[in-house]
Design a protein around this motif. Structure first.
Motif, PDB file in Angstrom:
ATOM      1  N   PHE A   1      -0.860  13.471 -11.809  1.00  0.00           N
ATOM      2  CA  PHE A   1      -0.253  13.358 -10.487  1.00  0.00           C
ATOM      3  C   PHE A   1      -0.966  13.916  -9.591  1.00  0.00           C
ATOM      4  O   PHE A   1      -1.416  15.159  -9.926  1.00  0.00           O
ATOM      5  CB  PHE A   1       1.467  13.573 -10.418  1.00  0.00           C
ATOM      6  CG  PHE A   1       1.844  13.088  -9.174  1.00  0.00           C
ATOM      7  CD1 PHE A   1       2.087  11.741  -8.779  1.00  0.00           C
ATOM      8  CD2 PHE A   1       1.960  13.986  -8.198  1.00  0.00           C
ATOM      9  CE1 PHE A   1       2.624  11.566  -7.552  1.00  0.00           C
ATOM     10  CE2 PHE A   1       2.407  13.910  -6.973  1.00  0.00           C
ATOM     11  CZ  PHE A   1       2.763  12.593  -6.732  1.00  0.00           C
TER      12      PHE A   1
ATOM     13  N   VAL B   1       2.733   2.682  -2.243  1.00  0.00           N
ATOM     14  CA  VAL B   1       4.126   2.867  -2.988  1.00  0.00           C
ATOM     15  C   VAL B   1       3.981   3.781  -4.079  1.00  0.00           C
ATOM     16  O   VAL B   1       4.937   4.106  -4.735  1.00  0.00           O
ATOM     17  CB  VAL B   1       4.664   1.446  -3.367  1.00  0.00           C
ATOM     18  CG1 VAL B   1       4.811   0.718  -2.051  1.00  0.00           C
ATOM     19  CG2 VAL B   1       3.728   0.688  -4.024  1.00  0.00           C
TER      20      VAL B   1
ATOM     21  N   ALA C   1       6.462   9.003 -10.103  1.00  0.00           N
ATOM     22  CA  ALA C   1       5.175   9.166 -10.665  1.00  0.00           C
ATOM     23  C   ALA C   1       5.033  10.821 -10.371  1.00  0.00           C
ATOM     24  O   ALA C   1       4.252  11.386 -11.235  1.00  0.00           O
ATOM     25  CB  ALA C   1       4.210   8.417 -10.125  1.00  0.00           C
TER      26      ALA C   1
ATOM     27  N   SER D   1      -0.558   6.028  -8.821  1.00  0.00           N
ATOM     28  CA  SER D   1      -0.005   7.207  -9.351  1.00  0.00           C
ATOM     29  C   SER D   1       0.705   6.936 -10.578  1.00  0.00           C
ATOM     30  O   SER D   1       0.660   7.659 -11.285  1.00  0.00           O
ATOM     31  CB  SER D   1       0.956   7.673  -8.186  1.00  0.00           C
ATOM     32  OG  SER D   1       0.214   8.181  -6.915  1.00  0.00           O
TER      33      SER D   1
ATOM     34  N   ASP E   1      12.121  10.762  -6.789  1.00  0.00           N
ATOM     35  CA  ASP E   1      12.429  12.006  -6.400  1.00  0.00           C
ATOM     36  C   ASP E   1      12.718  12.463  -5.015  1.00  0.00           C
ATOM     37  O   ASP E   1      13.111  13.419  -4.639  1.00  0.00           O
ATOM     38  CB  ASP E   1      11.084  12.724  -6.671  1.00  0.00           C
ATOM     39  CG  ASP E   1       9.898  12.304  -6.197  1.00  0.00           C
ATOM     40  OD1 ASP E   1       9.366  13.038  -5.144  1.00  0.00           O
ATOM     41  OD2 ASP E   1       9.446  11.287  -6.387  1.00  0.00           O
TER      42      ASP E   1
ATOM     43  N   LYS F   1       9.168   6.474  -6.310  1.00  0.00           N
ATOM     44  CA  LYS F   1       9.433   7.803  -5.753  1.00  0.00           C
ATOM     45  C   LYS F   1      10.783   8.220  -5.579  1.00  0.00           C
ATOM     46  O   LYS F   1      11.616   8.810  -4.544  1.00  0.00           O
ATOM     47  CB  LYS F   1       9.078   7.710  -4.035  1.00  0.00           C
ATOM     48  CG  LYS F   1       7.429   7.276  -3.952  1.00  0.00           C
ATOM     49  CD  LYS F   1       6.732   7.526  -2.653  1.00  0.00           C
ATOM     50  CE  LYS F   1       5.530   6.965  -2.687  1.00  0.00           C
ATOM     51  NZ  LYS F   1       4.879   7.142  -1.321  1.00  0.00           N
TER      52      LYS F   1
ATOM     53  N   GLU G   1      -1.175  14.559  -5.065  1.00  0.00           N
ATOM     54  CA  GLU G   1      -0.302  14.540  -4.017  1.00  0.00           C
ATOM     55  C   GLU G   1      -1.275  13.553  -3.077  1.00  0.00           C
ATOM     56  O   GLU G   1      -0.646  12.681  -2.228  1.00  0.00           O
ATOM     57  CB  GLU G   1      -0.084  15.874  -3.294  1.00  0.00           C
ATOM     58  CG  GLU G   1       0.806  16.770  -3.693  1.00  0.00           C
ATOM     59  CD  GLU G   1       2.276  16.247  -3.876  1.00  0.00           C
ATOM     60  OE1 GLU G   1       2.571  15.302  -2.998  1.00  0.00           O
ATOM     61  OE2 GLU G   1       3.113  16.547  -4.363  1.00  0.00           O
ATOM     62  N   TYR G   2      -2.509  13.865  -3.018  1.00  0.00           N
ATOM     63  CA  TYR G   2      -3.364  12.741  -2.302  1.00  0.00           C
ATOM     64  C   TYR G   2      -4.081  11.897  -3.435  1.00  0.00           C
ATOM     65  O   TYR G   2      -4.908  12.564  -4.139  1.00  0.00           O
ATOM     66  CB  TYR G   2      -4.127  13.532  -1.407  1.00  0.00           C
ATOM     67  CG  TYR G   2      -5.238  12.619  -0.639  1.00  0.00           C
ATOM     68  CD1 TYR G   2      -4.679  11.902   0.324  1.00  0.00           C
ATOM     69  CD2 TYR G   2      -6.634  12.122  -1.159  1.00  0.00           C
ATOM     70  CE1 TYR G   2      -5.688  10.749   0.874  1.00  0.00           C
ATOM     71  CE2 TYR G   2      -7.179  11.267  -0.862  1.00  0.00           C
ATOM     72  CZ  TYR G   2      -6.708  10.544   0.273  1.00  0.00           C
ATOM     73  OH  TYR G   2      -7.458   9.299   0.910  1.00  0.00           O
ATOM     74  N   GLN G   3      -3.714  10.670  -3.345  1.00  0.00           N
ATOM     75  CA  GLN G   3      -4.361   9.647  -4.329  1.00  0.00           C
ATOM     76  C   GLN G   3      -5.333   8.987  -3.555  1.00  0.00           C
ATOM     77  O   GLN G   3      -4.812   8.276  -2.837  1.00  0.00           O
ATOM     78  CB  GLN G   3      -3.144   9.211  -5.043  1.00  0.00           C
ATOM     79  CG  GLN G   3      -3.566   7.810  -6.019  1.00  0.00           C
ATOM     80  CD  GLN G   3      -4.364   8.443  -7.300  1.00  0.00           C
ATOM     81  OE1 GLN G   3      -3.865   9.565  -7.803  1.00  0.00           O
ATOM     82  NE2 GLN G   3      -5.460   7.967  -7.562  1.00  0.00           N
TER      83      GLN G   3
ATOM     84  N   ALA H   1       0.821  -1.190  -0.219  1.00  0.00           N
ATOM     85  CA  ALA H   1      -0.061  -0.011  -0.005  1.00  0.00           C
ATOM     86  C   ALA H   1       0.878   1.268   0.138  1.00  0.00           C
ATOM     87  O   ALA H   1       1.805   1.328   0.645  1.00  0.00           O
ATOM     88  CB  ALA H   1      -0.959  -0.128   1.264  1.00  0.00           C
TER      89      ALA H   1
HETATM   90  P1  GDP Z   1      -0.769   3.119  -4.041  1.00  0.00           P
HETATM   91  O1  GDP Z   1      -1.654   2.646  -2.618  1.00  0.00           O
HETATM   92  O2  GDP Z   1       0.608   2.103  -4.177  1.00  0.00           O
HETATM   93  O3  GDP Z   1      -1.594   2.983  -5.101  1.00  0.00           O
HETATM   94  O4  GDP Z   1      -0.117   4.637  -3.800  1.00  0.00           O
HETATM   95  P2  GDP Z   1      -0.799   5.831  -4.332  1.00  0.00           P
HETATM   96  O5  GDP Z   1      -0.697   5.825  -5.881  1.00  0.00           O
HETATM   97  O6  GDP Z   1      -2.053   6.116  -3.752  1.00  0.00           O
HETATM   98  O7  GDP Z   1       0.147   6.921  -3.758  1.00  0.00           O
HETATM   99  C1  GDP Z   1       0.508   6.981  -2.318  1.00  0.00           C
HETATM  100  C2  GDP Z   1       1.006   8.149  -1.951  1.00  0.00           C
HETATM  101  O8  GDP Z   1       2.626   8.405  -2.661  1.00  0.00           O
HETATM  102  C3  GDP Z   1       0.302   9.499  -2.702  1.00  0.00           C
HETATM  103  O9  GDP Z   1       0.243  10.650  -1.622  1.00  0.00           O
HETATM  104  C4  GDP Z   1       0.871   9.914  -3.889  1.00  0.00           C
HETATM  105  O10 GDP Z   1       0.854  11.482  -4.199  1.00  0.00           O
HETATM  106  C5  GDP Z   1       2.425   9.679  -3.360  1.00  0.00           C
HETATM  107  N1  GDP Z   1       3.394   9.182  -4.547  1.00  0.00           N
HETATM  108  C6  GDP Z   1       3.107   8.279  -5.511  1.00  0.00           C
HETATM  109  N2  GDP Z   1       4.166   8.397  -6.352  1.00  0.00           N
HETATM  110  C7  GDP Z   1       5.215   9.142  -5.724  1.00  0.00           C
HETATM  111  C8  GDP Z   1       6.328   9.629  -6.374  1.00  0.00           C
HETATM  112  O11 GDP Z   1       6.989   9.338  -7.295  1.00  0.00           O
HETATM  113  N3  GDP Z   1       6.979  10.516  -5.544  1.00  0.00           N
HETATM  114  C9  GDP Z   1       6.436  11.313  -4.401  1.00  0.00           C
HETATM  115  N4  GDP Z   1       7.095  12.145  -3.788  1.00  0.00           N
HETATM  116  N5  GDP Z   1       5.247  10.701  -3.993  1.00  0.00           N
HETATM  117  C10 GDP Z   1       4.395   9.866  -4.847  1.00  0.00           C
END
Ligand code: GDP
Length: 170
Positions: free
Chosen positions: A30, A16, A149, A20, A121, A119, A32-34, A14
């Protein structure tokens, strides 16, 4: 171009960045809150395939343990899996290796695997070294990429690297 299966499943712990990555690749967006994914959802994207195009069906699964058996349903019909971890989260790397092991145990036929350290970055917060992950991927026969992402770095390469492995119908 007709392909027998162009289904790709995205797996991993979860938060990761699975949703995104899929959203960045398919829609160039993209957030910040997905919103967390419930169960699984898919998006499609046309990708270059030789001189033509192929449609890739990308299944984003929920990372929570309670949805684990659901993810199993989705990777069954897939020709490729993208296993994602977060380079700032060691536990997510351990989980990625568990996903890979499970795929080999559960799927009798060969499946193409891309290991993705997302991530990139957040370099200053890194806890999983590039070399550790790269060595593991190499010894397992997986493609390996680090992505962001957020900035878009290497994201297209993850899915384009699978385009050449698309199964063809005779
Ligand atoms: P999932 O649960 O694996 O689908 O993850 P999400 O796509 O919901 O991302 C979880 C959180 O990490 C969110 O707040 C995203 O904005 C953030 N996030 C996802 N990818 C990146 C990235 O490459 N860099 C950064 N800094 N944050 C990221």
């Amino acid at each position: 171009m007709i392909t027998s299966s162009s289904k790709v499943v995205v797996l991993g712990h979860a938060s990761v960045g699975k949703s995104s990555l899929v959203l960045r690749f398919c829609k160039g967006q993209f957030f910040e809150y997905q919103e967390p994914t419930v169960g699984a959802a898919f998006l499609t994207k046309s990708i270059p395939f030789g001189n033509e195009e192929a449609k890739m069906e990308i299944w984003d699964t929920a990372g929570q343990e309670r949805y684990h058996s659901l993810a199993r349903m989705y990777y069954r019909g897939a020709y490729a899996a993208v296993i994602v971890y977060d380079i700032t989260n060691k536990e997510s790397f351990i989980k990625a290796k568990e996903w890979a092991k499970e795929l080999h145990q559960q799927i009798p036929e060969e499946i193409n695997i891309v290991l993705v350290g997302n991530k990139s970055d957040l370099e200053s917060l890194r806890t999983v070294s590039f070399d550790e992950a790269s060595d593991y991927a190499k010894s397992s026969g997986y493609i390996f990429l680090e992505t962001s992402a957020k900035t878009g770095e290497n994201v297209d390469d993850v899915f384009f690297s699978l385009a050449e492995k698309l199964p063809k119908t005779p």
